[in-house]
Scaffold this active site. Structure first.
Site, short mmCIF file in Angstrom:
data_model
loop_
_atom_site.label_atom_id
_atom_site.label_comp_id
_atom_site.label_asym_id
_atom_site.label_seq_id
_atom_site.Cartn_x
_atom_site.Cartn_y
_atom_site.Cartn_z
N LYS A 85 0.85 -1.19 0.00
CA LYS A 85 0.00 0.00 0.00
C LYS A 85 0.88 1.24 0.00
CE LYS A 85 -4.40 0.35 2.37
NZ LYS A 85 -5.01 0.25 3.68
N ILE A 86 0.63 2.10 -0.98
CA ILE A 86 1.44 3.31 -1.17
C ILE A 86 0.52 4.52 -1.09
CG2 ILE A 86 2.83 4.57 -2.90
CD1 ILE A 86 4.33 2.13 -2.09
#
Ligand code: E4P
Length: 222
Positions: A85-86
């Site tokens: 997750k960015i």
């Protein structure tokens, strides 16, 4: 529609996985901090990945490209089903591209507009996560972002999956499903609320009561 569970609670994940109700998991630093206690969050993630076959989102906490790529690369070593997750940041888009080139799937988080979703998709994210509940919280219509993103992605045949996040109640799930979000990530209490209907309870009470009257009559005639 796919359901992910938005939690790091092993108890809730085990129940939902055994019931076959979930297709993946999303976590974030807040959710992991709540579950991990004294444990290493990597161990918690490893355990989660062993409980579900589908994607398990694990978030980086760096905010520079190199840091995000390094962290994402390490997270991806935990298990084959980790998705990194960015956060939606300029630096994050480069990290999404670099992780993708290394064969690592990403989920761009903290999206609050349809154009942010479009940019994340262009960078190569596997998932984009618009936060519906948090948009509602500031007096806007969170579901509009899902609606717009669905139209835009369909117009251009974009394969990035729209993951409706920050879901607060069953109505959010119904609306996201009607619009055609690919995935909804649900807190465990919302998933459990989907099971409930007062007429189900009333009907069950009636069936059990009628059955016990029948059993009592049968006993009396013996
Ligand atoms: C999604 O991946 C996030 O973890 C989550 O849905 C955020 O929800 P919240 O706004 O209830 O914290």
């Amino acid at each position: 529609m796919k359901f992910f569970l938005d939690t790091a609670s092993l108890k809730d994940i085990s129940w939902a996985a055994q019931a076959g109700l979930i297709d993946g998991i999303t976590t974030n630093p807040s959710l992991l901090a709540k579950q991990a206690g004294d444990l290493d969050p990597r161990d918690v993630l490893k355990e989660i990945c062993s409980l579900v076959e589908g994607p398990v989102s694990a978030e980086v906490v760096s905010i520079d490209t190199a840091g995000m790529v390094n962290e994402g690369t390490e997270l991806a070593k935990i298990a084959d089903n980790i998705v990194v997750k960015i956060p939606m940041l300029e630096e994050g888009m480069v990290a999404v591209r670099q992780l993708g080139a290394a064969g690592i799937k990403t989920n761009v988080t903290l999206c609050f507009s349809s154009v942010q979703c479009l940019l994340a998709a262009k960078a190569g994210a596997a998932f984009v996560s618009p936060f519906i509940g948090r948009i509602d919280d500031v007096g806007q219509e969170g579901m509009d972002v899902i609606r717009e993103a669905r139209v835009i992605f369909d117009n251009y045949g974009i394969e990035t999956e729209i993951l409706a996040a920050s879901i607060r109640h069953p109505r959010h799930v119904v609306e996201a499903a009607m619009i055609g979000a690919d995935v909804a990530t649900l807190p465990p209490d919302v998933l459990k609320k989907l099971l409930l209907h007062p007429l189900t309870d009333r009907g069950l009470d009636q069936f059990l009561s009628d059955w016990s009257k029948l059993a009592a009559r049968a006993k009396a005639t013996v």
